[in-house]
Motif scaffolding. Structure first.
Motif: not given
Length: 378
Positions: A157-158, A308-314, A328-329, A337-341
């Protein structure tokens, strides 16, 4: 008597006249002959000179041809001598044989080359010794060509990690840029180090985005910063400001919003923004600061690559919280299959990334943000 005398005188007088006339005629004839002889002599001399000139010309032409023939013969002799000298050599068999110099050059022993003419005349020949050349290796048939190695696609996954709010602290930016990771850096417009950070990121092969400030619902209590797009602006003001931001930050590949919860929910204004993004051939990532955001429908309308953003990290800047958000990301990426943090240039974020990046790289494929949007349906 008198008449006879008179007749005799007349006769004598006539004879005298005839004699005188004859002498004059003879003198004239003599002069004519002399003139004729002189003319004949002149003609003879002219003819002689003409014949002499023709003879000289003929001789000159003959000499030229003789010279050309001589030069041609000499050239043929020299060419023949060179051929015998460099191309042929005799071999001691039953007679004087001629062998190619190519064979002599392949011989491992020094070769004495004899001139054929000296052998024929029985004169002790002069010779030259050529150093031996190494024998060339026999040609080998090419073996079967090995097939190219099979490229196994990386089906992990990316994950794209975007660091927002860059542009105000150069040393902090250098810390993040030193991480051996394809992070994407989103730079605020009108920030003091916007150009320097963008150039440094580009030089290190990292992707650059414009972190576009937009009006939040809490405005003016919450200020999105200088250069923010506001709902109270005219269309020309809003589009002109966006264009100036895109021109100010170099090497931009895409755009994501900074705050903007109020403007993101307005379809007409998002259409204006996404139309400019489309004209500049950029992608758009919704930071998703509003649940009712209309950026996806606007991106679909203008066919802008979108994610779209999937997870705010901080958003809680604590080390343990950030570690949990990174886990979580990875979990979201494995599921979809992919996610944006999205993270921020906090010291805690830098510390956790430094620790966890090797572990994350073993679980997912870290990619620039553009690789996430290119294959995402919206």
């Amino acid at each position: 008597m008198t008449e006879k005398k008179s007749t005799s005188r007349k006769t004598k007088s006539g004879a005298a006249k005839k004699s005188s006339s004859g002498k004059g005629t003879k003198k004239a004839a003599g002069r004519q002959k002399t003139a004729s002889k002189k003319k004949t002599g002149a003609d003879s001399q002219k003819k002689t000179r003409t014949r002499s000139s023709k003879a000289q010309k003929t001789l000159a032409r003959s000499l030229k041809w003789d010279l050309l023939v001589f030069v041609a013969i000499v050239a043929m002799v020299v060419a023949t001598a060179a051929y015998y000298r460099f191309e042929l050599r005799p071999a001691q068999t039953d007679g004087v044989a001629v062998e190619s110099t190519r064979a002599s050059r392949r011989s491992p022993e020094p070769v004495k080359v004899l001139h054929p003419q000296t052998v024929k005349e029985g004169v002790a020949p002069d010779f030259e010794v050529f150093p031996p050349e190494p024998a060339s290796a026999p040609a080998t048939e090419p073996g079967p060509v090995a097939p190219p190695p099979v490229q196994i696609p990386d089906r992990r996954p990316m994950v794209a990690i975007i660091i927002d709010d860059m542009g105000y602290e150069m040393d902090v930016a250098e810390n993040f840029l030193s991480l051996d990771c394809p992070l994407t850096y989103s730079i605020l417009p009108q920030s003091p180090f916007q150009r320097e950070i963008a150039q440094s990121a580009h030089n290190r092969g990292c992707q650059v985005m414009l972190h576009l400030p937009m009006e939040p619902r809490e405005y003016p209590e919450v200020d999105p910063g200088p250069g923010a797009l506001l709902t109270g602006m005219t269309t020309d003001e809003r589009i002109g400001l966006l264009k100036s931001h895109l021109d100010a930050v170099p090497h931009i590949s895409g755009v994501n919003n900074h705050m903007g919860s109020k403007m993101s929910a307005d379809s007409a204004q998002m259409n204006q923004i996404l139309s400019i993004v489309k004209k500049n051939k950029l992608f758009y990532i919704d930071s998703l600061t509003a649940a009712d955001s209309r950026s996806g429908s606007s991106a679909r309308l203008f066919q802008v690559p979108f994610a779209r953003r999937d997870v705010f990290l901080d958003h809680v800047p604590e080390v343990e919280f950030i570690r949990g958000q990174l886990d979580r990301l990875v979990a979201v990426a494995r599921k979809n299959g992919k996610a944006v943090g999205i993270g921020h240039p906090y010291p805690e974020t830098y510390k956790v990334l430094t620790e966890k990046l090797p572990e994350i790289k073993n679980q997912v494929r870290l990619v620039p943000a553009s690789e996430i949007v290119s294959g995402l349906d919206f």
